[in-house]
Scaffold this active site. Sequence first.
Site, PDB file in Angstrom:
ATOM      1  N   ASP A  47     103.434  -8.962  18.749  1.00 18.23           N
ATOM      2  CA  ASP A  47     104.303  -7.721  18.503  1.00 18.23           C
ATOM      3  C   ASP A  47     105.060  -7.102  18.774  1.00 18.23           C
ATOM      4  OD1 ASP A  47     101.282  -7.205  18.645  1.00 18.23           O
ATOM      5  OD2 ASP A  47     100.997  -7.099  20.760  1.00 18.23           O
ATOM      6  N   ASP A  76      97.848  -2.639  20.497  1.00 15.68           N
ATOM      7  CA  ASP A  76      96.760  -4.293  19.957  1.00 15.68           C
ATOM      8  C   ASP A  76      95.408  -4.186  21.186  1.00 15.68           C
ATOM      9  OD1 ASP A  76      96.982  -7.010  19.020  1.00 15.68           O
ATOM     10  OD2 ASP A  76      97.343  -6.856  21.497  1.00 15.68           O
ATOM     11  N   ASP A 122     101.026  -6.521  24.668  1.00 15.34           N
ATOM     12  CA  ASP A 122     101.121  -7.449  25.312  1.00 15.34           C
ATOM     13  C   ASP A 122     102.068  -8.137  24.691  1.00 15.34           C
ATOM     14  OD1 ASP A 122      99.411  -8.858  23.421  1.00 15.34           O
ATOM     15  OD2 ASP A 122      98.525 -10.064  24.748  1.00 15.34           O
TER      16      ASP A 122
END
Length: 1169
Positions: free
Chosen positions: A853, A487, A849
């Site tokens: 996700d 990410d 994080d």
Amino acid sequence: MGDHFEKGQRALLNEGEENEMEIFGYRSQGLRKALCLAGSMFTFGILPLVFYWRPAWHVWAHCVPCSLQEADVVLLRTTDEFQTFSWKKVMWIYLSALNSEFGLTPDHPLITDEEYIINRAIRKPDLKVRCIKVQKIRYVWDNLEEKFQKIGSLEAWLTSAKIHLKFGAGLTKEEQEIRRLICGPNTIDVEITPIWKLLVKEVLNPFYIFQLFSVCLWFSEDYKEYAFAIIIMSIISIALTVYDLREQSVKLHRLVESHNSTTVSVHGKNAGVQELESRFLVPGDLLILTGNKVQMPCDALLIDGSCVVDEGMLTGESIPVTKMPLPKTESSMPWKMQSEVDYKRHILFCGTEVIQAKGAPAGAVSAVVLQTGFNTAKGDLVRSILYPKPMNFKLYRDAIRFLLCLVGTATIGMIYTLCVYILSGEPPEEVVKKALDVITIAVPPALPAALTTGIIYAQRRLQKKGIFCISPQRINVCGQLNLVCFDKTGTLTRDGLDLWGVIPSDRDSFQEVHSFASGKALPWGPLCAAMASCHSLILLDGTIQGDPLDVKMFEATSWEMDVSGDNFHIKGVPAHAMVVKPCKTASQVPVEGIAILHQFPFSSALQRMTVIVQEMGGDRLAFMKGAPEKVASFCQPETVPTSFASELQIYTTQGFRVIALAYKKLESDHHITALTREKVETNLVFLGLLILENRLKEETRPVLEELISACIRTVMITGDNLQTAITVARKSGMVSENQRVILIEANEASGSSSASISWKLVEEVKHMAYGNKDNYINIREEVPNNDRERNYHFALNGKSFQVISQHFSSLLPKILINGTIFARMSPGQKSSLVEEFQKLDYFVGMCGDGANDCGALKMAHVGISLSQQEASVASPFTSKTPNIECVPHLIKEGRAALVTSFCMFKYMALYSMIQYIGVLLLYWEISSLSNYQFLFQDLAITTLIGITMSLNGAYPKLVPFRPAGRLISPPLLLSVIFNILLSLVMHIVGFVLVQRQPWYSMEGSACTVKNESISKLTIYPTAPGKVESNSTSTNFENTTIWFLGTINCIMVALIFSKGKPFRQPTYKNYIFVLVLIIQLGVCLFILFADIPELYRRLEETIIENRALWMVIKRCFGYQSKSQYRIWQRTLAKDPSWPPLNQTSYCDVSECGRGVSYSNPVFESNEEQL
């Protein structure tokens, strides 16, 4: 089972979903059950064990196939590559109890409407429902569609108008009772698994059953020592596993226990608002939300009022999200599809916290219960932990195949043993024992413990580095990673954004950059008003909360935020509206403040947000903020500067986050509710660009360079702007300076034109017009020939990825081979991309994080979360250090653990084969190794090597190749085969050569004294009854084979203990090296020492050395406890003893009363008679 089924016997459960399964109908049969019961008794419980390991066999043995409509047992099979079987009993829910409560009859109007699954599930006239429970979800039999359907959710086909009409006033008490009975309680119930259950489940593992068989056999042969050692090792292994499982169970239980015990307000039709325990909620209930800080006990659809929600539990980001009510749109489309924004903007998800609830001027905040229990967002998260996706790793499949080969080898050995011993006329029980012995020799019972030691050591090393693992088996998978997805925001770049400056626009050109670093306030104007009001910030307990970008933008204006009170009377401004005011120090601001009347919230899909505001004593305005290209498309063309594209590219190529602002004046006589988003977002005036800086983390570039140099692909998946992503990829080293980036744009079919895809080269060139060294992106239509050397990267956004997936699926693999930058990706698209990479046989890691996700973290082979939020619990790995340094650490430890597993597997296989060859050779002579010879090899050699060989840490450098991922790969297979052949040759040569020696005799008495002593030591003490006279007689073959096997075990350990390039060098494993030296020393000592002479010398020099013992006594201050010695020491210290020149007299009163000394050994019993 075959592929031929009865009509209606097979169906799909959760079709098209991640947890899709095949379901087969079966009916129990009494005769089959009786036969299985008899079989269980005759096999002494082995048959139930087999059924426990093979659920499909259990069903096939006990039941006969039938249609799902008639089935009382269903067999389930996952549709993934693992084809995992399980079975469930079909249960009945009886509604007859409700008959007495409110007279529920088959023709009752509440259950006649067959639009709803609940009503279709009720079998009439007997009022009962068939259901099954699979992975915590309840499915009911739909009598109309004749299939099992998920229950516990509102129907997906419902329109917005239907939801408002049917559930807007709540449910009646009768409807609630029916739904409560059929849907079940609204609980996410994770029980703490009892220790005995965990223990039984672990003990019934096939390998532990094999260990039990081995231990029983060894006890029958009086081989107690190693049996006890295996028992102790197994108990420790089982205890550690049970402890870990119990800890996870307790942790998960604590995560959800508060969810099941909240009190909520529910509005019932004709009953008003009443307090209710959350576990009694059903889909369709009308929740009334009052006050702040409310934990949502279910998924609910907001139909009235607005809410600000903290969704940190789901996304990992504690950023308040504004939720809007579902509009009453007259449309035949399902409510999810007719919403102009992302439908999730209307849903209050279970487990999230409602920070603020604001109702309409004369109404409360109300929401319809959408899903309950494990159907909710939080329930789905918990289920993903309870039922993780199986791991497809070839190592474990190869290990099973290899064990089967060992079993096959053992079978050959058994046949050989039976032939040899039967022909020699040995007793039957001895023949059986020897034959069974071969199995425990060829298949080492200590293998599972040996294989897990490397993983346990790696897990401990990772914990020291702040990396925690909930699935230790995945550590080995880390060693195979060859692609890692990252990410961007919060992972590669820092979390916070710094406001760099703003570029105002005037008419058709940009003005000078206003830098906030100078400390100068932004002059009053529409741009300042937009920055002060176009956001979704809220005021909670006097603190401004919201998206970091919004916070930075608002703080730059130096304005203040307040909430209008009840006495607030300004035309068109409701009470309790959010008001922003200039601070007292601000000068030349002609308005008292700005009231925010309405928000069209930001959406990733729309890439913009809009607010309607009222200037106090001024105009009514609309402000828009969002992605520059998107905002410019809504503006009047003449207000957008001609240099818009080039100016935007100047900043995006430098990695800045760029936001555009625009506005328009609205007529004050329009009511706010009459203004739709489409009406407001037209003919805007372009205001300028907001430039925010999102810096790379210091660790990002070195880590990515390390991964790329190790030939591990790095991919960026972000929700941010594509050009910003390209720049970050260049700055971080993901795309090197000499590599090209090709932009792929794909468009949906529109009108007469079909879906299209275009390829454009993104080239960095200098922009001379600006007179500085800034770069910008120039797009060329053609790819030059020199780029055909595959020295390029593809970049595309989420929209293009979606179009390519749907219309250009044949191109997708070609694009993914060089696809590096994926921007504007939604959470669902991130998961899909990871899955597509896996289809290309990449071993995919995902590092994020936690924000959006979660799906990708679960989908990847190895998910690494940098967040400590609840959302990260579904990720196999969690790092306490919030940067990507954990990724190379994890890969290094994974490679070391994988190589260690291979080393241990090869060593254990070789050790068993060495013993197997030696024992079979001795069986030819109707002889065998003694218990203590076995013990020395099993415990003193192999067990110690198994414990210490795995201690090598990971090699500090990542090399540009991976360790072999399969046991049956040629190098590993040849290594094992070559060493087996070497051992075979060594044993046979030794066996034959010893028989050809001139001093060799078949009789043990012919041995020379020295050789006899060695043979005695290596054979005796032998357990009584273990072997017969021929076996126990001292013979040269036994001594030779035992020494060759033992030395071979030590040599193989050294050969198989690999160091570089994946593990620390062997010589750095000091304990292992020391163990090998001691073992070799002991073996050589036994081989060459004259044992009887050694014992004699030991007696003379140590045991019977009086002078030595006197020295030892004095060193330790030893004193005799004999009475005479005690008196001697006492009298020696008494200066008045002996008395000289004096006479002593007896005291008459004391005479005869004193305690005299008596010797208990010679005491007489005469006085007692």
